[in-house]
Design an enzyme around this catalytic site. Structure first.
Site, PDB file in Angstrom:
ATOM      1  N   GLU A  14       3.778   7.278  -1.928  1.00 36.60           N
ATOM      2  CA  GLU A  14       5.221   7.289  -1.685  1.00 36.60           C
ATOM      3  C   GLU A  14       5.555   8.646  -1.083  1.00 36.60           C
ATOM      4  O   GLU A  14       5.589   9.657  -1.786  1.00 36.60           O
ATOM      5  CB  GLU A  14       5.995   7.072  -2.987  1.00 36.60           C
ATOM      6  CG  GLU A  14       7.499   7.020  -2.789  1.00 36.60           C
ATOM      7  CD  GLU A  14       8.271   7.071  -4.085  1.00 36.60           C
ATOM      8  OE1 GLU A  14       9.366   7.666  -4.086  1.00 36.60           O
ATOM      9  OE2 GLU A  14       7.779   6.530  -5.095  1.00 36.60           O
ATOM     10  N   CYS A  29      13.553  11.902  -1.728  1.00 42.12           N
ATOM     11  CA  CYS A  29      12.827  11.329  -0.592  1.00 42.12           C
ATOM     12  C   CYS A  29      13.631  10.244   0.114  1.00 42.12           C
ATOM     13  O   CYS A  29      13.332   9.898   1.252  1.00 42.12           O
ATOM     14  CB  CYS A  29      11.480  10.774  -1.048  1.00 42.12           C
ATOM     15  SG  CYS A  29      11.593   9.499  -2.327  1.00 42.12           S
TER      16      CYS A  29
END
Length: 391
Positions: free
Chosen positions: A146, A180
């Site tokens: 990720e 993120c």
């Protein structure tokens, strides 16, 4: 709350996720049945970051345990207080042979990736993700990465400006932009850009007051190194608002920068902070063309009341996931797989997707004994015509 929702969702649905799935067969295997069995990979390594240090350690752990794996967790050394809490929680909850937490600096993380784990989950910067994948490749270890990227936020000329401003500022300044899935930059239609900028500035004041440094709701930057990097990106000549800072407090005010071009240094790397560059565009196709030239982001957001605009953006561009007329919230829905594509990540998790990500799907064909058709066995003379029809 997000972790508890993920946990409750997994407990509620685990029996159905783990149940073997019956699938159809083909005429060439008749009589037979097919099933897919989910089995754990074995021992998994979870390398979690500092920006959401509890959620990004425990959420993948929930998925890994649901799939039946044992785990080693290495939380970030930067979020030391949360890391201490995670270590204590893990030690009190699990036998070390099932789940254990390991602490240390970056060298400990590197050493862990050299061990013979059956699967590695990593959340963090793309540059480190490449090193994790490189280490995993030596043992052909599967990875879930990720990562991040420059998440675009497109605001069309028909957007609801007050609503867009609230949701953009909320998503951008959540954790001071250290997320993120944070909107990394705005691409605003030239017809509504000035109105949008005014609404964004007004919203910052509504959320954090005239001086965000005194707001109890406005966080700080994680480290001096990240503070210095972010301050190096601010150009005072193009500020719409913000730019104030205090290194001793690691405070950077919400900062909006106008007059940014696609080739600007601000567009070279993920910002990961409370700085919002604004690009002005003349037509939507211009934005789509420019975004095609960039690495595929982890998230994308589009604000428009036009279904045609919404579908054009969603169907034209490749990205991990995103929202229409909002930001970030797709991340908290356990029914939506979360992950990147290309440089923004490999694999996805959350909910059922997390169970599948930490499972090997083992295919089994069960053949009946009572009927054994001799057509499949040699000699094949005079059988090829029938075989072609079956296959």
């Amino acid at each position: 709350g997000m972790v508890l929702a993920e946990l409750k969702h997994a407990i509620k649905h685990l029996s159905s996720w783990a149940k073997p799935t019956k699938v159809g067969t083909v005429l060439a295997t008749f009589p037979a049945s097919g099933r897919i069995h989910s089995e754990p990979y074995g021992v998994c390594l979870i390398l979690s970051p500092w920006n959401f240090p509890f959620q990004l350690a425990i959420a993948p752990l929930i998925a890994a345990i649901a799939a039946g794996n044992c785990c080693v967790i290495k939380p970030s050394e930067f979020s030391s207080h949360t890391t201490s809490a995670i270590v204590k929680l893990i030690a009190e909850t699990f036998e070390p042979r099932f789940v254990t937490a390991v602490t240390g600096e970056a060298d400990v993380g590197r050493a862990l990736t050299e061990q013979p784990f059956d699967l590695i989950y990593f959340c963090g910067a793309p540059a480190i993700g490449k090193l994790v994948m490189q280490a995993a490749a030596k043992r052909l270890t599967p990875v879930i990465l990720e990562l991040g990227g420059k998440n675009p936020c497109i605001v069309a000329d028909d957007a609801d400006i007050p609503t867009a401003a609230r949701r953009i500022i909320w998503g951008k300044l959540l954790n001071t932009g250290q997320a993120c899935v944070s909107p990394d930059f705005l691409a605003a239609d030239h017809r509504i850009k000035d109105e949008l900028l005014g609404a964004l500035v007004e919203t910052i004041g509504q959320f954090y007051g005239d001086d965000p440094a005194t707001s109890p709701d406005y966080p700080r930057i994680i480290s001096d190194r990240h503070f210095d990097r972010l301050m190096g990106l601010i150009d005072s000549r193009t500020l719409v608002c913000g730019g104030q800072s205090s290194k001793s407090d690691r405070y950077i005010a919400p900062t909006i920068i106008d007059g940014v071009s696609w080739s600007d240094p601000l567009m070279e790397e993920e910002i990961f902070g409370p700085i919002l560059p604004v690009i002005t565009y003349q037509d939507l196709q211009e934005v789509l063309t420019e975004l095609h030239a960039l690495p595929r982001p982890l998230a994308l957001y589009v604000f428009s009341t036009s279904r045609a605009v919404q579908q054009t953006v969603i169907n034209t561009l490749s990205f991990g996931g995103g929202c229409i007329n909002d930001t970030v919230l797709h991340y908290i829905n356990p029914n939506l797989p979360f992950g990147g594509v290309g440089q923004s990540g490999i694999g996805s998790y959350h909910g059922r997707a997390g169970f599948d990500a930490f499972s090997h799907r083992k295919s089994i064909l069960k053949k009946a004994i009572a009927l054994d058709i001799k057509l499949r066995y040699p000699p094949f003379k005079n059988k090829l015509g029938l075989l072609r029809k079956l296959l």
